[in-house]
Design a protein around this motif. Structure first.
Motif, PDB file in Angstrom:
ATOM      1  N   THR A 451       0.833  -1.197   0.000  1.00 34.26           N
ATOM      2  CA  THR A 451       0.000   0.000   0.000  1.00 34.26           C
ATOM      3  C   THR A 451       0.871   1.251   0.000  1.00 34.26           C
ATOM      4  OG1 THR A 451      -1.900   1.086   1.056  1.00 34.26           O
ATOM      5  CG2 THR A 451      -0.186   0.208   2.519  1.00 34.26           C
ATOM      6  N   ALA A 452       0.206   2.406  -0.062  1.00 38.89           N
ATOM      7  CA  ALA A 452       0.868   3.703   0.061  1.00 38.89           C
ATOM      8  C   ALA A 452      -0.222   4.717   0.373  1.00 38.89           C
ATOM      9  CB  ALA A 452       1.575   4.081  -1.243  1.00 38.89           C
ATOM     10  N   ALA A 453       0.133   5.788   1.100  1.00 37.04           N
ATOM     11  CA  ALA A 453      -0.855   6.836   1.411  1.00 37.04           C
ATOM     12  C   ALA A 453      -0.833   7.854   0.270  1.00 37.04           C
ATOM     13  CB  ALA A 453      -0.530   7.497   2.741  1.00 37.04           C
ATOM     14  N   LEU A 454      -1.895   7.795  -0.539  1.00 38.18           N
ATOM     15  CA  LEU A 454      -1.990   8.652  -1.720  1.00 38.18           C
ATOM     16  C   LEU A 454      -2.759   9.922  -1.368  1.00 38.18           C
ATOM     17  CD1 LEU A 454      -3.175   5.821  -4.168  1.00 38.18           C
ATOM     18  CD2 LEU A 454      -0.813   6.459  -3.564  1.00 38.18           C
ATOM     19  N   LEU A 455      -2.738  10.867  -2.285  1.00 35.06           N
ATOM     20  CA  LEU A 455      -3.552  12.072  -2.110  1.00 35.06           C
ATOM     21  C   LEU A 455      -4.651  12.049  -3.171  1.00 35.06           C
ATOM     22  CD1 LEU A 455      -0.704  14.666  -1.455  1.00 35.06           C
ATOM     23  CD2 LEU A 455      -2.416  13.830   0.185  1.00 35.06           C
ATOM     24  N   ALA A 456      -5.864  12.361  -2.757  1.00 33.85           N
ATOM     25  CA  ALA A 456      -6.983  12.349  -3.705  1.00 33.85           C
ATOM     26  C   ALA A 456      -6.990  13.652  -4.505  1.00 33.85           C
ATOM     27  CB  ALA A 456      -8.302  12.219  -2.941  1.00 33.85           C
ATOM     28  N   LYS A 457      -7.580  13.583  -5.677  1.00 30.90           N
ATOM     29  CA  LYS A 457      -7.770  14.806  -6.486  1.00 30.90           C
ATOM     30  C   LYS A 457      -9.013  15.478  -5.917  1.00 30.90           C
ATOM     31  CE  LYS A 457      -7.578  16.058 -11.390  1.00 30.90           C
ATOM     32  NZ  LYS A 457      -9.038  16.186 -11.751  1.00 30.90           N
ATOM     33  N   ASN A 479      -5.002  10.058   2.505  1.00 31.11           N
ATOM     34  CA  ASN A 479      -5.065  10.979   3.645  1.00 31.11           C
ATOM     35  C   ASN A 479      -5.956  12.162   3.275  1.00 31.11           C
ATOM     36  OD1 ASN A 479      -3.078   9.232   4.520  1.00 31.11           O
ATOM     37  ND2 ASN A 479      -1.409  10.727   4.396  1.00 31.11           N
ATOM     38  N   GLU A 480      -6.931  12.495   4.108  1.00 29.75           N
ATOM     39  CA  GLU A 480      -7.754  13.679   3.839  1.00 29.75           C
ATOM     40  C   GLU A 480      -8.060  14.398   5.142  1.00 29.75           C
ATOM     41  OE1 GLU A 480     -11.374  11.954   5.640  1.00 29.75           O
ATOM     42  OE2 GLU A 480     -11.027  14.005   4.980  1.00 29.75           O
ATOM     43  N   LYS A 496     -18.655  13.149  -2.745  1.00 31.08           N
ATOM     44  CA  LYS A 496     -18.686  11.841  -3.422  1.00 31.08           C
ATOM     45  C   LYS A 496     -17.255  11.392  -3.662  1.00 31.08           C
ATOM     46  CE  LYS A 496     -21.037   9.786  -7.476  1.00 31.08           C
ATOM     47  NZ  LYS A 496     -19.832   9.256  -8.186  1.00 31.08           N
ATOM     48  N   TRP A 497     -16.952  10.189  -3.270  1.00 27.94           N
ATOM     49  CA  TRP A 497     -15.608   9.646  -3.492  1.00 27.94           C
ATOM     50  C   TRP A 497     -15.642   8.664  -4.666  1.00 27.94           C
ATOM     51  CZ3 TRP A 497     -10.828  10.298  -0.919  1.00 27.94           C
ATOM     52  CH2 TRP A 497     -10.848  11.243   0.123  1.00 27.94           C
ATOM     53  N   THR A 498     -14.708   8.840  -5.598  1.00 31.48           N
ATOM     54  CA  THR A 498     -14.627   7.908  -6.731  1.00 31.48           C
ATOM     55  C   THR A 498     -13.192   7.414  -6.863  1.00 31.48           C
ATOM     56  OG1 THR A 498     -14.124   9.742  -8.204  1.00 31.48           O
ATOM     57  CG2 THR A 498     -16.461   9.107  -8.005  1.00 31.48           C
ATOM     58  N   SER A 499     -13.033   6.325  -7.582  1.00 32.61           N
ATOM     59  CA  SER A 499     -11.686   5.780  -7.750  1.00 32.61           C
ATOM     60  C   SER A 499     -11.516   5.186  -9.140  1.00 32.61           C
ATOM     61  CB  SER A 499     -11.439   4.672  -6.712  1.00 32.61           C
ATOM     62  OG  SER A 499     -10.301   3.909  -7.087  1.00 32.61           O
ATOM     63  N   LYS A 500     -10.295   5.370  -9.687  1.00 33.21           N
ATOM     64  CA  LYS A 500      -9.994   4.817 -11.023  1.00 33.21           C
ATOM     65  C   LYS A 500      -9.708   3.325 -10.913  1.00 33.21           C
ATOM     66  CE  LYS A 500      -6.857   6.249 -14.087  1.00 33.21           C
ATOM     67  NZ  LYS A 500      -5.650   7.005 -14.561  1.00 33.21           N
ATOM     68  N   PHE A 501      -9.501   2.858  -9.694  1.00 27.50           N
ATOM     69  CA  PHE A 501      -8.999   1.498  -9.485  1.00 27.50           C
ATOM     70  C   PHE A 501     -10.031   0.656  -8.725  1.00 27.50           C
ATOM     71  CE2 PHE A 501      -5.152   3.292 -10.961  1.00 27.50           C
ATOM     72  CZ  PHE A 501      -5.004   4.530 -10.314  1.00 27.50           C
ATOM     73  N   ASN A 502     -10.243  -0.554  -9.198  1.00 22.59           N
ATOM     74  CA  ASN A 502     -11.172  -1.464  -8.498  1.00 22.59           C
ATOM     75  C   ASN A 502     -10.419  -2.131  -7.338  1.00 22.59           C
ATOM     76  OD1 ASN A 502     -13.369  -3.061  -7.859  1.00 22.59           O
ATOM     77  ND2 ASN A 502     -12.608  -4.745  -9.178  1.00 22.59           N
ATOM     78  N   LYS A 503     -10.101  -1.283  -6.330  1.00 17.81           N
ATOM     79  CA  LYS A 503      -9.282  -1.774  -5.204  1.00 17.81           C
ATOM     80  C   LYS A 503      -9.853  -1.247  -3.892  1.00 17.81           C
ATOM     81  CE  LYS A 503      -5.089  -2.222  -7.862  1.00 17.81           C
ATOM     82  NZ  LYS A 503      -3.666  -1.967  -8.058  1.00 17.81           N
ATOM     83  N   PRO A 504      -9.528  -1.922  -2.781  1.00 13.82           N
ATOM     84  CA  PRO A 504     -10.002  -1.419  -1.488  1.00 13.82           C
ATOM     85  C   PRO A 504      -9.276  -0.128  -1.105  1.00 13.82           C
ATOM     86  CG  PRO A 504      -8.759  -3.481  -1.216  1.00 13.82           C
ATOM     87  CD  PRO A 504      -8.769  -3.176  -2.664  1.00 13.82           C
ATOM     88  N   LEU A 505      -9.984   0.719  -0.399  1.00 12.66           N
ATOM     89  CA  LEU A 505      -9.398   1.967   0.107  1.00 12.66           C
ATOM     90  C   LEU A 505      -9.343   1.923   1.631  1.00 12.66           C
ATOM     91  CD1 LEU A 505      -8.529   4.997  -0.028  1.00 12.66           C
ATOM     92  CD2 LEU A 505     -10.995   5.548   0.111  1.00 12.66           C
ATOM     93  N   ILE A 506      -8.184   2.328   2.171  1.00  9.65           N
ATOM     94  CA  ILE A 506      -8.073   2.602   3.604  1.00  9.65           C
ATOM     95  C   ILE A 506      -7.894   4.113   3.739  1.00  9.65           C
ATOM     96  CG2 ILE A 506      -6.653   2.355   5.677  1.00  9.65           C
ATOM     97  CD1 ILE A 506      -5.796  -0.388   4.710  1.00  9.65           C
ATOM     98  N   MET A 507      -8.793   4.780   4.496  1.00 12.35           N
ATOM     99  CA  MET A 507      -8.565   6.213   4.733  1.00 12.35           C
ATOM    100  C   MET A 507      -7.481   6.273   5.795  1.00 12.35           C
ATOM    101  SD  MET A 507      -9.683   8.834   3.188  1.00 12.35           S
ATOM    102  CE  MET A 507     -11.402   8.709   2.651  1.00 12.35           C
ATOM    103  N   SER A 508      -6.252   6.365   5.321  1.00 13.57           N
ATOM    104  CA  SER A 508      -5.088   6.179   6.192  1.00 13.57           C
ATOM    105  C   SER A 508      -4.849   7.347   7.140  1.00 13.57           C
ATOM    106  CB  SER A 508      -3.853   5.917   5.340  1.00 13.57           C
ATOM    107  OG  SER A 508      -3.858   6.734   4.196  1.00 13.57           O
ATOM    108  N   GLU A 509      -5.446   8.506   6.838  1.00 16.60           N
ATOM    109  CA  GLU A 509      -5.435   9.643   7.766  1.00 16.60           C
ATOM    110  C   GLU A 509      -6.688  10.485   7.564  1.00 16.60           C
ATOM    111  OE1 GLU A 509      -0.644  10.495   7.314  1.00 16.60           O
ATOM    112  OE2 GLU A 509      -1.966  12.202   7.774  1.00 16.60           O
ATOM    113  N   PHE A 510      -7.269  10.910   8.657  1.00 11.90           N
ATOM    114  CA  PHE A 510      -8.316  11.936   8.678  1.00 11.90           C
ATOM    115  C   PHE A 510      -8.339  12.469  10.104  1.00 11.90           C
ATOM    116  CE2 PHE A 510     -10.143   7.945   9.851  1.00 11.90           C
ATOM    117  CZ  PHE A 510     -11.126   8.193  10.804  1.00 11.90           C
TER     118      PHE A 510
END
Ligand code: GCU
Length: 599
Positions: A451-457, A479-480, A496-510
């Protein structure tokens, strides 16, 4: 087809041991014959690195140095300007910043010295093992330069069989925590740059030929197939090694090859699988003619299927908190079982079944405690913010830290995720760098997830996960800080949250900050009410994210940071904890706890 698959498995097993051979760490040091070198050491602050300047006759490699060793020189006849015999004392393990007021803000060189006596046995080999030294450690024994290590959060060892003396020995370590742009982590990070010998130091005694390493886990997706390898080091590498799990009635004898390597596979339909509800561990004994190592290992599988995360084949929602290695109550670097138990108990009280150990490998007591307490672990290397991705030497340092981390914790059932980055800006060099690290991770350990903590657009009403790195990780982290750094809190539920990838998301920071015990109206920033208002909106938003499979609140406990300057409110603390550093639970702790009870 079957042969190709068999060939791939053999390839993986072989490459895993070989690759980890590069970091060459003795597995499971606490189960070996050791002498602890923890306790009171002599220490000398050396702001400009006088001690390393040749002027004092410090010669490179293998020659004793006047500077380094005192007591040999007839003091009253010779000019000696450093004298560890009369130097101040300092505790090991422990960062220097919280031990001495004058060192709280200190970054630079500090010399440590420990005298210890030992009677070396002729048929034995000796290693000096450090749990971690932040950031760069240069090690000398009896005047001889033994080696150097960079990276503040992973273990390292040096063989000292030849240099070890019968009787009194003098171990000297130069620890330097000066931050650097080419370091991992780089110069700017939102945590305190605690310096020094922050974890335990041991003298390890092993036989001339010994069991140096092993990897014993369930094969990916197979609930009854234990697969792995053992590694023997020393003069007689090719020999018989037994692997036993008495409680399961399992025993296999394997023959290591000339490189000391052998694969193992055991199968049992009776395995109680490790899980947060039932953190079952088995005693595993790895033995040979001249060595015997006991470990406690849990067996579980972890996989993804579309947007699902599967633990032992069943979907799971990871509910938890991100934790810095900041000691509760006393602050400073954690290193003990007591520290780990306190922090993980708070995480459990929050309703967690998972913790993100941020942003660097934590001490081994933490991951072993997570094994015992039944907490799943996100483990991370500090590739954080503005890393110099284009530099090969930076990649080499990152890869080494990653391999040291995996090597140490590869037998921990609690560890399910290897994270390779946090909030790094998109670029070609970055993608190439991280893809390579992810491939290396899989080559060494295909049993776990990456995994990695990405930033959403960020859009006004839509946050989308489009980071190209998302394609190469098994699980997306994100992280948001909606309501704190961006957008009013009340907007969160409508996003609304969307994703380009059919993968699980962990909200790694909020999260958001609050001073524990500061109360007022919900629009008064720094109050618990203000923080809680953000959480009430956050949980509504999180509930609406269809591919969300986990959350780690930022953060479990307030932690020190040089980025947090606001007097009275922050005072060098990031106050996003659900709990203050003194253990006070904030209102948001209970809002999140209630939400976790619904998950
Ligand atoms: C970032 C970062 C953390 C930091 C946090 C914050 O997301 O990953 O290290 O502490 O934000 O701003 O509090």
């Amino acid at each position: 087809m079957k042969n190709v698959y068999f060939f791939i498995v053999v390839l993986f097993l072989l490459s895993s041991a070989e690759i980890l051979g590069q970091v060459n760490l003795i597995q499971n040091v606490s189960a070996r014959k050791t002498i602890s070198l923890d306790g009171v050491w002599d220490s000398q602050v050396d702001v400009v690195g006088v001690g390393s300047l040749g002027r004092f006759g410090l010669v490179q490699d293998r020659k004793p140095t006047k500077f380094v060793y005192n007591g040999e020189n007839p003091r009253n006849t010779e000019l000696v300007e450093q004298d560890m015999d009369v130097a101040e004392k300092i505790n090991v393990p422990g960062d220097w910043n919280t031990q001495k007021e004058k060192l709280f803000l200190y970054e630079g060189n500090l010399w440590y010295r420990k005298k210890f006596s030992v009677v070396p046995q002729p048929t034995k080999r000796y290693f000096i093992y450090f749990g971690a030294v932040n950031y760069e450690a240069t090690v000398y024994l009896n005047g001889i330069r033994i080696g150097q290590h960079k990276g503040g959060f992973t273990p390292f060892q040096f063989e000292i069989t030849k240099e070890l003396k019968n009787g009194e020995n003098k171990l000297l370590v130069n620890a330097n925590n000066t931050r650097g742009d080419d370091n991992i982590p780089t110069k700017i990070a939102d945590w305190w740059n605690y310096g020094g010998i922050t974890r335990s130091v041991s003298l390890i005694e092993v036989s001339d030929t010994y069991i140096s390493d092993y990897f014993i886990q369930l094969e990916k997706g197979k609930l009854s197939e234990i697969k792995g390898w053992v590694k023997v080091s020393g003069s007689q590498k090719a020999q018989a090694v037994n692997v036993e799990i008495p409680e399961l009635g399992l025993k296999q004898s394997v023959q290591t090859d000339t490189s000391g390597y052998a694969e193992l596979n055991l199968s049992s339909k009776k395995i109680q699988h490790w899980s947060p509800e039932n953190p079952k561990m088995y005693e595993v004994i790895v033995s040979s003619a001249n060595d015997n190592v006991k470990d406690k290992i849990g067996f579980r599988t972890i996989e993804t299927r579309g947007t699902e995360i599967l633990l032992n084949g069943k979907p799971i929602f990871l509910k938890g908190a991100a934790i810095h290695e900041e000691a509760p109550f006393r602050t400073g670097r954690c290193y003990s079982e007591a520290d780990a138990r306190t922090l993980l108990t708070w995480a459990k009280e929050l309703g967690s079944n998972y913790v993100r150990l941020a942003h660097y490998p934590h001490n081994e007591a933490m991951t072993r405690m997570a094994d015992e307490m039944g907490l799943l672990v996100w483990s991370e290397v500090p590739i954080y913010w503005n890393v110099k991705f284009e530099k090969p030497e930076v990649y080499a340092s990152a890869e080494k830290q990653l391999l040291e981390n995996i090597s140490r914790d590869k037998n921990r059932a609690s560890v399910i995720l290897w994270s390779v980055a946090n909030e790094t800006n998109e670029s070609e060099p970055r993608l190439a760098f991280l893809k390579k690290l992810l491939e290396k991770t899989k080559a060494v350990d295909p049993t776990r997830l990456t995994t990695a903590a990405l930033l959403a657009k960020e859009g006004k009403n839509e946050f989308s996960l489009e980071d190209p790195l998302g394609e190469f990780v098994d699980v997306m982290g994100c992280n948001e800080y909606i309501g704190w750094y961006t957008l009013p809190a009340e907007l969160a539920p409508s996003i609304k949250w969307t994703s380009k990838f059919n993968k699980p998301l962990i909200m790694s920071e909020f999260g958001a900050e609050a001073v524990a015990g500061l109360h007022g109206s919900a629009d008064e920033i720094w109050t618990e009410e203000y923080q809680n208002r953000i959480f009430e909106n956050q949980v509504k938003m999180l509930n609406n994210i269809p591919f969300l499979r986990g959350t780690s609140v930022w953060a479990l406990m307030d932690f020190r940071s040089p980025l947090r300057l606001l007097p009275i409110k922050q005072d060098f603390f990031n106050r996003k904890g659900m709990v203050s550093d003194m253990g006070i639970k904030k209102m948001a702790f209970f809002t999140l706890k209630n939400w976790y009870q619904t998950k």
